[in-house]
Write a protein that holds these residues in place. Structure first.
Motif, PDB file in Angstrom:
ATOM      1  N   LEU A 136       1.158  -1.118  -0.055  1.00 37.29           N
ATOM      2  CA  LEU A 136      -0.068  -0.083  -0.118  1.00 37.29           C
ATOM      3  C   LEU A 136       0.718   1.427  -0.134  1.00 37.29           C
ATOM      4  O   LEU A 136       1.958   1.337   0.562  1.00 37.29           O
ATOM      5  CB  LEU A 136      -1.084   0.017   1.323  1.00 37.29           C
ATOM      6  N   THR A 137       0.293   2.312  -0.605  1.00 39.34           N
ATOM      7  CA  THR A 137       0.889   3.724  -0.368  1.00 39.34           C
ATOM      8  C   THR A 137      -0.045   4.540   0.289  1.00 39.34           C
ATOM      9  O   THR A 137      -0.464   5.551  -0.421  1.00 39.34           O
ATOM     10  CB  THR A 137       1.458   4.293  -1.585  1.00 39.34           C
ATOM     11  N   SER A 138      -0.687   4.100   1.166  1.00 41.33           N
ATOM     12  CA  SER A 138      -1.788   4.919   1.899  1.00 41.33           C
ATOM     13  C   SER A 138      -1.655   5.124   3.351  1.00 41.33           C
ATOM     14  O   SER A 138      -0.601   4.333   3.950  1.00 41.33           O
ATOM     15  CB  SER A 138      -3.141   4.339   1.603  1.00 41.33           C
TER      16      SER A 138
ATOM     17  N   ILE B 162       0.379  10.849  -9.159  1.00 42.00           N
ATOM     18  CA  ILE B 162      -0.156  11.828  -8.293  1.00 42.00           C
ATOM     19  C   ILE B 162      -1.573  11.796  -7.894  1.00 42.00           C
ATOM     20  O   ILE B 162      -2.162  11.614  -6.858  1.00 42.00           O
ATOM     21  CB  ILE B 162      -0.179  13.360  -8.992  1.00 42.00           C
ATOM     22  N   ASN B 163      -2.551  11.268  -8.906  1.00 45.57           N
ATOM     23  CA  ASN B 163      -4.198  11.231  -8.532  1.00 45.57           C
ATOM     24  C   ASN B 163      -4.163   9.875  -7.849  1.00 45.57           C
ATOM     25  O   ASN B 163      -5.042   9.769  -6.881  1.00 45.57           O
ATOM     26  CB  ASN B 163      -4.779  11.108  -9.863  1.00 45.57           C
ATOM     27  N   ASN B 164      -3.424   8.790  -8.232  1.00 47.75           N
ATOM     28  CA  ASN B 164      -3.518   7.664  -7.447  1.00 47.75           C
ATOM     29  C   ASN B 164      -3.189   7.766  -5.813  1.00 47.75           C
ATOM     30  O   ASN B 164      -3.953   7.322  -5.024  1.00 47.75           O
ATOM     31  CB  ASN B 164      -2.395   6.539  -7.929  1.00 47.75           C
ATOM     32  N   LEU B 165      -2.167   8.761  -5.385  1.00 50.52           N
ATOM     33  CA  LEU B 165      -1.928   8.971  -4.109  1.00 50.52           C
ATOM     34  C   LEU B 165      -3.138   9.734  -3.473  1.00 50.52           C
ATOM     35  O   LEU B 165      -3.350   9.554  -2.369  1.00 50.52           O
ATOM     36  CB  LEU B 165      -0.670  10.098  -4.138  1.00 50.52           C
TER      37      LEU B 165
ATOM     38  N   CYS C  10      -6.901   8.292  -0.179  1.00 50.31           N
ATOM     39  CA  CYS C  10      -7.874   9.188   0.788  1.00 50.31           C
ATOM     40  C   CYS C  10      -9.038   9.726   0.313  1.00 50.31           C
ATOM     41  O   CYS C  10     -10.112   9.486   0.979  1.00 50.31           O
ATOM     42  CB  CYS C  10      -6.948  10.177   1.709  1.00 50.31           C
ATOM     43  N   HIS C  11      -8.936  10.336  -0.789  1.00 50.89           N
ATOM     44  CA  HIS C  11     -10.350  11.001  -1.268  1.00 50.89           C
ATOM     45  C   HIS C  11     -10.921   9.947  -2.537  1.00 50.89           C
ATOM     46  O   HIS C  11     -10.948  10.316  -3.468  1.00 50.89           O
ATOM     47  CB  HIS C  11      -9.763  12.242  -1.875  1.00 50.89           C
ATOM     48  N   SER C  12     -11.174   9.010  -1.809  1.00 48.17           N
ATOM     49  CA  SER C  12     -11.881   7.773  -2.583  1.00 48.17           C
ATOM     50  C   SER C  12     -13.071   8.216  -3.344  1.00 48.17           C
ATOM     51  O   SER C  12     -13.339   7.623  -4.624  1.00 48.17           O
ATOM     52  CB  SER C  12     -11.979   6.620  -1.841  1.00 48.17           C
TER      53      SER C  12
ATOM     54  N   GLY D 187     -13.527  10.552 -11.087  1.00 51.56           N
ATOM     55  CA  GLY D 187     -13.073  11.357 -11.989  1.00 51.56           C
ATOM     56  C   GLY D 187     -14.124  12.683 -12.360  1.00 51.56           C
ATOM     57  O   GLY D 187     -13.776  13.726 -12.800  1.00 51.56           O
ATOM     58  N   VAL D 188     -15.335  12.563 -11.608  1.00 51.86           N
ATOM     59  CA  VAL D 188     -16.482  13.647 -11.604  1.00 51.86           C
ATOM     60  C   VAL D 188     -15.909  14.516 -10.563  1.00 51.86           C
ATOM     61  O   VAL D 188     -16.184  14.121  -9.475  1.00 51.86           O
ATOM     62  CB  VAL D 188     -17.763  12.837 -11.347  1.00 51.86           C
ATOM     63  N   HIS D 189     -15.459  15.505 -10.783  1.00 52.74           N
ATOM     64  CA  HIS D 189     -15.103  16.469 -10.048  1.00 52.74           C
ATOM     65  C   HIS D 189     -15.105  18.002 -10.450  1.00 52.74           C
ATOM     66  O   HIS D 189     -15.322  18.186 -11.606  1.00 52.74           O
ATOM     67  CB  HIS D 189     -13.278  16.264  -9.773  1.00 52.74           C
ATOM     68  N   VAL D 190     -15.035  18.847  -9.591  1.00 53.16           N
ATOM     69  CA  VAL D 190     -14.821  20.299  -9.774  1.00 53.16           C
ATOM     70  C   VAL D 190     -16.434  20.402 -10.298  1.00 53.16           C
ATOM     71  O   VAL D 190     -17.190  19.751  -9.951  1.00 53.16           O
ATOM     72  CB  VAL D 190     -14.069  20.742 -10.924  1.00 53.16           C
ATOM     73  N   LEU D 191     -16.775  21.683 -10.913  1.00 51.61           N
ATOM     74  CA  LEU D 191     -17.965  22.089 -11.344  1.00 51.61           C
ATOM     75  C   LEU D 191     -18.339  21.648 -12.794  1.00 51.61           C
ATOM     76  O   LEU D 191     -17.338  21.690 -13.610  1.00 51.61           O
ATOM     77  CB  LEU D 191     -17.809  23.629 -11.281  1.00 51.61           C
ATOM     78  N   ALA D 192     -19.377  21.089 -12.944  1.00 49.66           N
ATOM     79  CA  ALA D 192     -19.721  20.939 -14.451  1.00 49.66           C
ATOM     80  C   ALA D 192     -19.986  22.457 -15.191  1.00 49.66           C
ATOM     81  O   ALA D 192     -20.163  23.084 -14.609  1.00 49.66           O
ATOM     82  CB  ALA D 192     -21.168  20.253 -14.480  1.00 49.66           C
ATOM     83  N   ASN D 193     -19.295  22.186 -16.457  1.00 43.08           N
ATOM     84  CA  ASN D 193     -19.519  23.583 -17.041  1.00 43.08           C
ATOM     85  C   ASN D 193     -20.674  23.713 -17.914  1.00 43.08           C
ATOM     86  O   ASN D 193     -21.614  22.902 -17.438  1.00 43.08           O
ATOM     87  CB  ASN D 193     -18.307  23.441 -18.144  1.00 43.08           C
ATOM     88  N   PHE D 194     -21.078  24.639 -18.616  1.00 40.94           N
ATOM     89  CA  PHE D 194     -22.206  24.940 -19.103  1.00 40.94           C
ATOM     90  C   PHE D 194     -22.810  23.730 -20.109  1.00 40.94           C
ATOM     91  O   PHE D 194     -23.906  24.087 -20.498  1.00 40.94           O
ATOM     92  CB  PHE D 194     -22.012  26.228 -19.729  1.00 40.94           C
ATOM     93  N   THR D 195     -21.994  22.853 -20.353  1.00 40.23           N
ATOM     94  CA  THR D 195     -22.395  21.666 -21.173  1.00 40.23           C
ATOM     95  C   THR D 195     -22.897  20.585 -20.298  1.00 40.23           C
ATOM     96  O   THR D 195     -23.091  19.539 -20.789  1.00 40.23           O
ATOM     97  CB  THR D 195     -21.460  21.391 -22.186  1.00 40.23           C
TER      98      THR D 195
END
Length: 306
Positions: free
Chosen positions: A106-108, A230-233, A237-239, A244-252
Motif C-alpha cells: 500500500l501507499t496509503s 499523483i492522482n493515485n496518491l 484518501c479521497h476515494s 473522475g467527476v470533480h470540480v464544477l460541471a461546465n455549461f455543457t
C-alpha cells in the motif's frame, strides 16, 4: 481404537519432525509494506532446495549461510521478490513444507496505522541475532550490503545518496524512522516548513507528519520522490473523487477533467495538484499559488474566458 491412536501418534511425530525444518523470519503473514520490492529471509535445517513463488514468479534459493538462530545452527537464506499493489500471495516450499504468506503493498494511511499498531520492522532484536556474525549494525557499510538497491532509482533523495542512513533511522529503535517523520524532513526543508507554518490552511497528512504517505524517503522513478502517480496518491484518501467527476460541471453539464488533458501553459497533464497544493494554501480547498477565489484559479488556465 488402538490403530487410530497409533496413526494419530505417527502424524504428530511426523509433523513435529518437520515443524522447524523451515522458519520464515521476514516478512510476517498479513504484513503491510510500502515498497514494490521486499526481502524474504528465513532458515532451514538442511541445504536443500527452497522455492519461493511470488505472483507466479519462481525463485530457486541456492545460496545459504550457516548461522546461529534461536533454533540452533541453521542454514539462512535471503532474497528479494517483487510485489504488486494490493494483496500478494507468497508461497515458500521446502521438502514437505509449504508456507503461505499474505503481503499487502500500500501507499496509503492504512500502512502507517498498521506500523503504529505493531512493530513490523525487520531489525528487531530476535532478527538481528541472525546477522551479528557479519554485521555490527553500527557502520554504514552494513546498511549497504542489503540496501544497495536504494541507489537504483531515477531520483535519489540526498541523504540516501550520501548514505546518511542514521540521519533518519534510529539506531536505538530497530533502525525504525525517527518519529515524528516530519520533524526529520523539516530539519532540511526549512523553506517549506516556514511556508507551511505561516499558511492559514494545511493538508492533514502534512500537519500530522505523514510525509511518507506520498514521498519515498530513499528514492523514486517519479519526480518529487512520489510513491505513485499523483492522482493515485490522492484517491488513497479521497476515494469519493475516484470516478473522475470533480470540480464544477461546465455549461455543457460535463465534468471538469482531472487527468488525460494537457494544461495550455505548461503542456503538463492535468492532475489534482494542478489546482490543489498538496501541502498548504490560503484557502480551505488549498488552491495553488495562494489563490483564495476559485474563479481566479479557473482563469489561470482559461484566459480566453476573460
Amino acid at each position: 481404537m488402538n490403530k487410530i491412536l497409533l496413526i494419530s501418534f505417527f502424524i504428530f511425530v511426523y509433523s513435529l519432525a518437520y515443524s522447524n525444518d523451515i522458519v520464515i523470519v521476514y516478512p510476517f503473514d498479513n504484513m503491510i509494506v510500502n515498497d514494490s520490492q521486499i526481502h524474504i529471509i528465513g532458515y532451514v535445517s538442511q541445504k536443500d532446495k527452497v522455492e519461493i513463488i511470488s505472483n507466479k514468479n519462481l525463485i530457486d534459493i541456492k545460496n545459504f549461510q550457516k548461522l546461529k538462530t534461536k533454533d540452533g545452527l541453521k542454514y539462512v537464506f535471503m532474497t528479494k521478490v517483487n510485489v504488486d499493489k494490493g494483496i500478494n500471495e507468497i508461497n515458500v516450499k521446502y521438502k514437505q513444507n509449504n508456507i503461505s504468506l499474505t503481503v499487502k503493498y500500500l501507499t496509503s494511511a492504512e500502512l502507517y496505522r498498521d506500523k503504529i499498531k505493531r512493530k513490523t520492522y525487520f531489525h528487531l532484536d530476535e532478527n538481528k541475532s541472525l546477522c551479528v556474525s557479519c554485521h555490527n549494525f553500527k557502520k554504514i557499510k552494513d546498511c549497504q550490503v542489503c540496501h544497495s538497491d536504494k541507489m537504483n532509482y531515477t531520483y535519489v533523495h540526498g541523504p540516501a545518496a550520501a548514505w546518511q542512513c542514521f540521519q533518519c533511522h534510529d539506531k536505538n529503535n530497530y533502525f525504525a524512522p525517527k518519529q515524528p517523520i516530519s520533524s526529520i524532513c523539516l530539519q532540511c526543508h526549512e523553506e517549506f516548513r516556514n511556508n507551511m507554518f505561516n499558511a492559514p490552511y494545511a493538508h492533514g497528512p502534512t500537519v500530522a507528519g505523514y510525509c511518507n504517505i506520498c514521498h519515498d524517503s530513499h528514492g523514486s522513478n517519479r519526480k518529487y520522490l512520489l510513491n505513485d502517480k499523483i492522482n493515485n496518491l490522492c484517491i488513497n484518501c479521497h476515494s469519493e473523487k475516484k470516478s473522475g467527476v470533480h470540480v464544477l460541471a461546465n455549461f455543457t453539464s460535463s465534468a471538469h477533467p482531472t487527468s488525460g488533458k494537457k494544461i495550455p501553459g505548461t503542456k503538463e497533464e492535468i492532475s489534482c495538484v494542478s489546482c490543489h497544493n498538496p501541502h498548504y494554501g490560503e484557502s480551505k480547498q488549498l488552491f495553488q499559488n495562494g489563490v483564495k477565489d476559485f474563479m481566479i484559479l479557473c482563469t489561470s488556465c482559461h484566459k480566453d474566458k476573460l
